[in-house]
Motif scaffolding. Sequence first.
Motif, mmCIF file in Angstrom:
data_model
loop_
_atom_site.group_PDB
_atom_site.id
_atom_site.type_symbol
_atom_site.label_atom_id
_atom_site.label_comp_id
_atom_site.label_asym_id
_atom_site.label_seq_id
_atom_site.Cartn_x
_atom_site.Cartn_y
_atom_site.Cartn_z
ATOM 1 N N LEU A 263 8.078 4.051 1.094
ATOM 2 C CA LEU A 263 8.025 4.782 -0.185
ATOM 3 C C LEU A 263 8.405 6.233 0.079
ATOM 4 O O LEU A 263 7.777 6.911 0.893
ATOM 5 C CB LEU A 263 6.611 4.705 -0.766
ATOM 6 N N THR A 264 9.427 6.669 -0.606
ATOM 7 C CA THR A 264 9.955 8.005 -0.343
ATOM 8 C C THR A 264 9.953 8.852 -1.610
ATOM 9 O O THR A 264 9.832 8.350 -2.727
ATOM 10 C CB THR A 264 11.420 7.915 0.145
ATOM 11 N N VAL A 265 10.119 10.130 -1.399
ATOM 12 C CA VAL A 265 10.299 11.074 -2.499
ATOM 13 C C VAL A 265 11.443 10.610 -3.406
ATOM 14 O O VAL A 265 11.358 10.719 -4.630
ATOM 15 C CB VAL A 265 10.576 12.469 -1.894
ATOM 16 N N ASN B 75 -0.070 6.123 11.429
ATOM 17 C CA ASN B 75 -1.387 6.193 10.810
ATOM 18 C C ASN B 75 -1.962 4.782 10.675
ATOM 19 O O ASN B 75 -2.017 4.201 9.590
ATOM 20 C CB ASN B 75 -1.254 6.862 9.440
ATOM 21 N N SER C 159 7.440 6.062 6.009
ATOM 22 C CA SER C 159 8.601 6.900 5.661
ATOM 23 C C SER C 159 8.516 8.245 6.369
ATOM 24 O O SER C 159 9.533 8.850 6.689
ATOM 25 C CB SER C 159 8.741 7.062 4.142
ATOM 26 N N GLY C 160 7.294 8.708 6.648
ATOM 27 C CA GLY C 160 7.129 9.975 7.345
ATOM 28 C C GLY C 160 7.067 9.843 8.857
ATOM 29 O O GLY C 160 6.837 10.833 9.555
ATOM 30 N N GLY C 161 7.229 8.619 9.378
ATOM 31 C CA GLY C 161 7.150 8.425 10.823
ATOM 32 C C GLY C 161 5.756 8.694 11.373
ATOM 33 O O GLY C 161 5.590 9.143 12.507
ATOM 34 N N ASP C 162 4.745 8.395 10.563
ATOM 35 C CA ASP C 162 3.365 8.715 10.910
ATOM 36 C C ASP C 162 2.655 7.450 11.414
ATOM 37 O O ASP C 162 2.487 6.504 10.657
ATOM 38 C CB ASP C 162 2.687 9.237 9.630
ATOM 39 N N SER D 186 0.826 -1.210 0.000
ATOM 40 C CA SER D 186 0.000 0.000 0.000
ATOM 41 C C SER D 186 0.864 1.265 0.000
ATOM 42 O O SER D 186 1.651 1.493 0.918
ATOM 43 C CB SER D 186 -0.894 0.029 1.247
ATOM 44 N N PRO D 187 0.709 2.111 -1.011
ATOM 45 C CA PRO D 187 1.485 3.361 -1.026
ATOM 46 C C PRO D 187 1.177 4.232 0.189
ATOM 47 O O PRO D 187 2.049 4.951 0.669
ATOM 48 C CB PRO D 187 1.018 4.067 -2.305
ATOM 49 N N LEU D 188 -0.054 4.154 0.691
ATOM 50 C CA LEU D 188 -0.411 4.981 1.846
ATOM 51 C C LEU D 188 0.281 4.477 3.113
ATOM 52 O O LEU D 188 0.700 5.277 3.949
ATOM 53 C CB LEU D 188 -1.929 5.018 2.031
ATOM 54 N N THR E 10 4.109 5.384 2.652
ATOM 55 C CA THR E 10 4.445 6.797 2.868
ATOM 56 C C THR E 10 4.273 7.169 4.337
ATOM 57 O O THR E 10 5.032 7.990 4.849
ATOM 58 C CB THR E 10 3.565 7.719 1.993
ATOM 59 N N ALA E 11 3.295 6.573 5.009
ATOM 60 C CA ALA E 11 3.126 6.857 6.441
ATOM 61 C C ALA E 11 4.388 6.459 7.205
ATOM 62 O O ALA E 11 4.890 7.215 8.043
ATOM 63 C CB ALA E 11 1.912 6.115 6.997
#
Lengths: 396, 396
Positions: A383-385, A310, A305-308, A297-299, A302-303
């Motif tokens: 998943l990162t920039v 979620n 990678s952002g330390g979220d 899941s990309p979501l 990304t969560a």
Amino acid sequence: MTSSELPAGFQFAGVACGIKPSGKPDLSLIVGDDRLVASGVYTQNQVVAAPVEICRSLTPSKRIRAVVTNSGNANACTGRQGALDAAEMCRSVADAISASEAEVLVMSTGIIGKKMPMDRVNAGIKNSVSKLGRDIDDFTAAADAILTTDKERKAECREVQLGEQTIRIAAMAKGAGMISPNLATMLAVVMTDAQLDPQQSQRILREVASKSFNCVSVDGHTSTNDTLLLLSSGASGVRIGDSNEKDFIRALTDLACRLARQLVADGEGATHVMKIRVVGADNDASAATIARTIGASPLVKTAISGGDPNWGRIVSAAGYADAKIHPQQTSLKLAGTEIYHNGVPTDFDAAEVSKAIKAKKEVDLDLFVGDGPGTAIHWASDLTVEYVRFNSEYTT
Amino acid sequence: MTSSELPAGFQFAGVACGIKPSGKPDLSLIVGDDRLVASGVYTQNQVVAAPVEICRSLTPSKRIRAVVTNSGNANACTGRQGALDAAEMCRSVADAISASEAEVLVMSTGIIGKKMPMDRVNAGIKNSVSKLGRDIDDFTAAADAILTTDKERKAECREVQLGEQTIRIAAMAKGAGMISPNLATMLAVVMTDAQLDPQQSQRILREVASKSFNCVSVDGHTSTNDTLLLLSSGASGVRIGDSNEKDFIRALTDLACRLARQLVADGEGATHVMKIRVVGADNDASAATIARTIGASPLVKTAISGGDPNWGRIVSAAGYADAKIHPQQTSLKLAGTEIYHNGVPTDFDAAEVSKAIKAKKEVDLDLFVGDGPGTAIHWASDLTVEYVRFNSEYTT
């Protein structure tokens, strides 16, 4: 790693032959002193590169003499010319080591749909044969020459005690992009000086793959070239049979898992490895499906990678997996903290969990989906920039 | 859009009630002058938000009076309290318009796992009832109040001629993240003043959804809240039957497709819409699977965002789709240029194709996978640095 940990009966070389514009090593050769027992598992993609077709047709086998691998060009989607070129690589190696064409396996990785520069490849094969050796430096040169966008070498070797007897196992792999369950743009060769017969080798390799390379993903894109080979020289004189096969498989799986996790850690742009453990599914296959869906899941990626923390994205990814979960019995631990319990979030400290994610390279996602017996572990990259930037600028 | 194009028999309002910290509109109300026929299709996720449970239990129906929608909070993974809160929203609307609780549908979208601020929601419901109106401004206010991370309003209305008779249709939607086939964090309401019966409404809605909202994806993450409703007031006096149903469905599908494509174009961070057309599959379902798999590949998405004519990624994504392709009969046109023909790349000008991709907002990917009768079209967004940046920073 030391030269004495390398399996007996193998020689290695890695050279630069000019396939890669960067001038980095791009031709790798493994040669057996005698005939090797070889087995392979291959990509599940319907679009299959020419070298994979050759390997598929030749394994399992008890008469393989060499494996030649080039990086920088995948020789995929190259039509009839690609098939001729892959066969020529085998013939070129066979001529140089006095073997027959059908005793040589070939692997390719790199860009899809470009004609192979066969002059350079043939010159590189000759050069590599002249450099074959048994030292750890020869082994790492061979391992380096199969890499593409990998940032780090993936190579391991070790001695293994089987009762009173000693064997050696070694493995090299490459990964980076297009890494997904059922293999990926992943090439890996596992070698041992234990004695195996071809069918046994094939069976063992499948079991090892199912618990290692098939449990990792970077971007869910199954490549056209994925190949995992097991080569055994028998040079240790140690026959694998009922008494020691279990220990042998355990050692191989452990080595393969180390490489598989390195693939994920070195996934394009990855800053975290997610270790996704699913417990309580109806069966192991369901658990694996759920773990893989979360990892893709990309979501979720990304969560992390952002330390979220979620958890909603993680739980909802499990919910759309093609396997049964029990929403009222679903709980989640993230980086060691329970943040969701039996269908509702706990009163956790989001800032603390975020800090814990950011502090770790490998983040634990432990998901409980019911009270069934099924469990699975899956490793996936975040998943990162940088992944997006890198893959937006690949060929143009 | 003008007020006269809005279906008769409906009133609209949209207000800010303080769910969103930004102070943007977050409570939307649609009320029928009389009872409405209503049908719905809902998320396939196993984890289902409380409002979805209510709508599922009430549709299809011929006695719906209103639909209340809040944005900013999804009321998902909120356990028993969430179910009570969703029911309270229905009751609160029912009290204010002199209807019964079972005559009100409810939708929620926004962050998962947070308790609904019911004081604000109830005050917002009262406020919105006082603002109900039939003007285009009322309609757009209702459409604005369902948006979350959407950059643009998604609303359409039009008059439709059915033979000699005239009806009106209107629709509003919200999307942005978690958009995937089988719906997504997508809410949409389609309204008409044509006369339908409940079972007919349900059947028509399924057909419309299968050709519109189920053919789009942003990130492949199916949300917990997806809801698509069809409301009909019958106020035009035009009964939909054998003679005009086909034309009616065509008009609804056309409107729904326009909104579905707007969802993709406004996908988080999206710079391109990929219009993926698959031809020659074994059947339509296979074609749809292949198209969806291509649209979901991060490697394809990043290639398109970078203007990279990297056909290898597209063809290999088709190759790992769970549907048969014929590699030797596979051809690909990208942005109008054939770049892959019967299994091998053509001698195309990469710089020209790259320029063509970069110049377009909607890029055509036409893939031929054999000579079967199956075809499908799928719209997907590309994947950009902005998507990753945005989703790495959502809650923390």
